[in-house]
Design an enzyme around this catalytic site. Structure first.
Site, PDB file in Angstrom:
ATOM      1  N   ASP A 258       0.863  -1.172   0.000  1.00 20.00           N
ATOM      2  CA  ASP A 258       0.000   0.000   0.000  1.00 20.00           C
ATOM      3  C   ASP A 258       0.910   1.236   0.000  1.00 20.00           C
ATOM      4  O   ASP A 258       2.136   1.136   0.150  1.00 20.00           O
ATOM      5  CB  ASP A 258      -0.957   0.006   1.199  1.00 20.00           C
ATOM      6  CG  ASP A 258      -2.162   0.927   0.928  1.00 20.00           C
ATOM      7  OD1 ASP A 258      -2.115   1.702  -0.051  1.00 20.00           O
ATOM      8  OD2 ASP A 258      -3.134   0.889   1.699  1.00 20.00           O
TER       9      ASP A 258
HETATM   10  C1  BGC Z   1      -5.025   3.305   0.332  1.00 19.26           C
HETATM   11  C2  BGC Z   1      -5.329   2.240  -0.696  1.00 19.26           C
HETATM   12  C3  BGC Z   1      -5.284   2.833  -2.080  1.00 19.26           C
HETATM   13  C4  BGC Z   1      -3.921   3.460  -2.291  1.00 19.26           C
HETATM   14  C5  BGC Z   1      -3.714   4.026  -3.676  1.00 19.26           C
HETATM   15  C6  BGC Z   1      -3.766   4.089  -0.006  1.00 19.26           C
HETATM   16  O1  BGC Z   1      -3.590   5.166   0.833  1.00 19.26           O
HETATM   17  O2  BGC Z   1      -4.897   2.701   1.599  1.00 19.26           O
HETATM   18  O3  BGC Z   1      -6.576   1.654  -0.443  1.00 19.26           O
HETATM   19  O4  BGC Z   1      -5.566   1.849  -3.027  1.00 19.26           O
HETATM   20  O5  BGC Z   1      -3.749   4.502  -1.339  1.00 19.26           O
HETATM   21  O6  BGC Z   1      -4.469   5.135  -3.908  1.00 19.26           O
END
Ligand code: BGC
Length: 693
Positions: A258
């Site tokens: 993530d």
């Molecule tokens: C979130 C994810 C998301 C990613 C990309 C992160 O901060 O936890 O769910 O897919 O950002 O945008």
């Protein structure tokens, strides 16, 4: 795993490591010579290195995608295109209800259709892979991200993650299940917080959603921000190898961190520096790092130092290239078209699916003296922020435009209306001339989602005061509750005559709400997440274990209870009213059975009202005595049917061995012989599973 058509021997170690790094699109198209500050510097890459990275996070449309890909390929030695990933969570341009609401529809087919339509728009937008479904099981409404989830039940999580991924897959949009694993259990509902749970809980309840998505073809798995057994999920070998690859069997699924979570392992206190984080990540099975660049900077020397084997790198690169092949980007690196997008966005077909899903996702929780549906002759006061605000799309709708929505005011055409939620602004004389008050209030669209946790999940003080004030006017109050989470309503619930939870229903929210309020449509949603009476009861979820001293409502004070409040929630999982009335009865084929003679439960449902409507039959199982303590009941199957007035239907549920099985302390999944209960429509069948002789 099959090899790609690429001979990895032709790639330098840096070129290989670059394939494992994902960065934002602007790095490829801005004037890097002049941009020496800001995030470019934070990324710590040279211009040459930027053009070695393999994938892109987020994109501003088909034109930007083309520009980025063109700039990239013009400098790429091997002509391996970038793959474009982004968060299309509940629609791209046409927005569908938020996932928590979608789960309340109990209609996986409709959810699959919505994902299919979202996929079409996403592909036209230039996106190759969406970071959806979010398959996290949730139990704490303080956590802002419950809005992105399918609620508190592992089976619902499985069913809806599966349906969503299938919808994407049917159009060729790749998908990603996230966040692996157990992110939904962030302590005290505070985002990014510690998670502590047993392996048995993980395997029995928290991986089901991911399993559903992967079973439907999700190709990517995103790690969670939290720790599991004190090791951040992003570098957690047990999660990424033992569980995902070995236990669940998904060896080919590509694992992505993530946002920045690989380097956050330093803040967790388990990586010394970027080098250490990279070594731990790649050796644990993390193939792509998102929004940081340590793989590119550190893996080449890690291979030289023999901290990482070249086979590990080759295996990861091979998987990423396979993913790119699966996305079809070698044949069509520039996929996406404004013309196509304009045709699809807010098209009749997409809006219709959005409307249908919105109608089925709203949950009617209270309807005193059948005040709803409203008659068109009634004079209405429409009060609250959502009287005219069109911000009904909910979090993660960054391509959608609330201005495309219709306001409630323009549909209801109230006699009196105000957006103000301050009772002092309400013109009492005008309200008194009306027959009913529709209150359109709740959370604002920016009060839930990532990094939007709360300790107080009641209505705002102002909204409570408004309700108390209006109550004195003795005009029936219909509360249309907007929110990204279950709300604690105890202090006002007796003051309102009707309550419809509408979460954030997307592009067609107002049309759906209007039609439900006026009986043009009949509510059929059921809660996918419990509404507590108080924050003090959290975590509260229906499928909890029993205690050794369950509360029995007798005089014994030494049972599991609160002094100041009942144990029960305000609204339980699975609750939802309809304008129809159904008579439900169930029978079972046999009470004793072996593996070969599992019983069938036949449920007879009759619509005894003059309103056509949906009813959802929920079938729960309780394992009465098992090797380990098991939940008081667990949803195992459900069926949503539609009945005309007087129509009758028999729904057969064939009990499966899987419905009785769970993961045991030896980590094997099977059913224990002995006593079970099947609970359906207030009937409890005591059944006995006999071992084959
Ligand atoms: C979130 C994810 C998301 C990613 C990309 C992160 O901060 O936890 O769910 O897919 O950002 O945008």
């Amino acid at each position: 795993m099959k090899k790609t058509k690429f001979n990895l021997d032709n790639l330098t170690i840096k070129e290989k490591a670059g394939q494992l790094v994902q960065i934002a699109p602007f790095f490829f198209i801005k004037d890097l010579k002049n941009e020496v500050y800001g995030s470019f510097v934070d990324l710590k890459l040279t211009e040459e290195e930027i053009f070695l990275t393999g994938s892109v996070l987020g994109i501003g449309g088909p034109e930007e995608k083309k520009a980025v890909q063109k700039a990239y390929l013009s400098r790429s030695r091997h002509q391996i295109p970038l793959i474009f990933m982004a968060d299309v969570i509940h629609g791209c341009k046409t927005i569908y209800p938020v996932p928590l609401a979608q789960a309340c529809s109990f209609n996986p087919n409709l959810v699959k259709k919505a994902a299919k339509m979202a996929a079409r728009e996403a592909l036209a937008y230039g996106i190759d892979l969406t970071f959806s479904p979010m398959s996290d099981l949730v139990r704490d409404p303080r956590w802002g991200r419950v809005v992105e989830s399918f609620g508190e039940d592992p089976y619902l999580n499985y069913v809806f993650s599966k349906a969503t991924a299938k919808g994407y897959d049917s159009e060729g949009l790749l998908s990603c299940t996230k966040h692996f694993a157990a992110y939904g259990l962030s302590e005290a509902g505070r985002d990014y917080n510690t998670v502590d749970l047993s392996r048995l809980s993980l395997l029995n309840y928290f991986i089901n959603g991911h399993q559903g998505a992967l079973d439907s073809g999700s190709s990517l798995v995103m790690t969670a921000f939290n720790t599991f057994e004190y090791i951040p999920a992003t570098i957690n070998k047990y999660l990424l190898q033992d569980v995902l690859k070995d236990y669940m069997g998904y060896k080919d699924a590509v694992v992505i961190a993530d946002y920045d979570s690989l380097l956050q392992t330093k803040a967790h206190g388990v990586s010394k520096n970027d080098y250490d984080a990279s070594v731990k990540g790649i050796n644990a099975g993390l193939e792509i790092e998102m929004a940081s660049s340590s793989y590119l900077r550190c893996l080449p020397s890690a291979v030289d130092n023999k901290d990482v084997s070249i086979n590990t790198i080759d295996n990861a690169v091979n998987k990423v290239l396979k993913l790119k092949e699966k996305a079809g980007i070698f044949n069509n690196p520039y996929r996406g078209s404004r013309e196509e997008l304009d045709k699809l966005a807010l098209s009749k077909e997409h809006k219709e699916i959005s409307y249908n899903l919105a109608v089925e996702s709203a949950v009617l929780l209270k309807n005193k003296q059948n005040i709803l549906p409203l008659s068109k002759d009634l004079k209405v006061s429409l009060i609250g922020n959502y009287a005219s605000s069109k911000r009904m799309l909910g979090p993660w709708s960054w391509h959608g435009n609330p201005e495309d929505n219709t306001s409630l005011k323009s549909l209801i055409k109230p006699f009196y209306t105000t957006d103000s939620e301050n009772y002092l602004d309400v013109d009492t004389n005008e309200v008194k001339k009306t027959d009913v008050i529709i209150l359109a209030i709740g959370e604002h669209d920016r009060e839930s989602g990532e990094a939007h946790s709360k300790t107080d999940i009641r209505l705002s003080r102002e909204q409570v005061d408004l309700i108390k004030y209006l109550k004195q006017l003795e005009i029936p109050i219909v509360l249309t509750l907007f929110s990204g989470r279950p709300i604690v309503l105890s202090e006002i619930i007796d003051d309102v005559d009707a309550l419809m939870s509408v979460f954030f229903l997307g592009t067609m929210a107002s049309e759906a709400i209007y039609d439900l309020l006026y009986g043009i449509k009949n509510p059929s949603g059921k809660l996918a997440m419990t509404f507590p009476r108080s924050v003090g009861q959290i975590p509260i979820y229906y499928n909890h274990l029993n205690t050794g001293r369950p509360f029995l409502d007798d005089d014994n004070p030494y049972t599991s209870l609160y002094l100041d409040m009942p144990n029960t929630p305000l609204y339980d999982f699975g609750i939802g009213l309809s304008y129809s009335k159904f008579e439900i009865d169930a029978t079972i084929s046999n009470l004793e059975f072996t593996k070969e003679t599992l019983p069938t439960i036949s449920v007879n449902v009759k619509n005894i009202s003059d309103v056509p409507g949906h009813e959802t039959i929920l079938l729960y199982v309780k394992d009465v005595v098992a090797e380990i303590s098991r939940p008081v009941k667990e949803l195992k199957q459900f069926e949503k049917i539609y009945l005309q007035p007087d129509e009758e239907m028999i729904v057969d549920f064939k009990l499966g061995l899987d419905d009785l099985s769970y993961v045991h302390p030896n980590y094997q999944k099977y059913a224990d012989p002995g006593e079970f209960e099947v609970i359906v429509a207030n009937k409890v069948f005591k059944i006995n599973f006999k071992e084959d002789k």
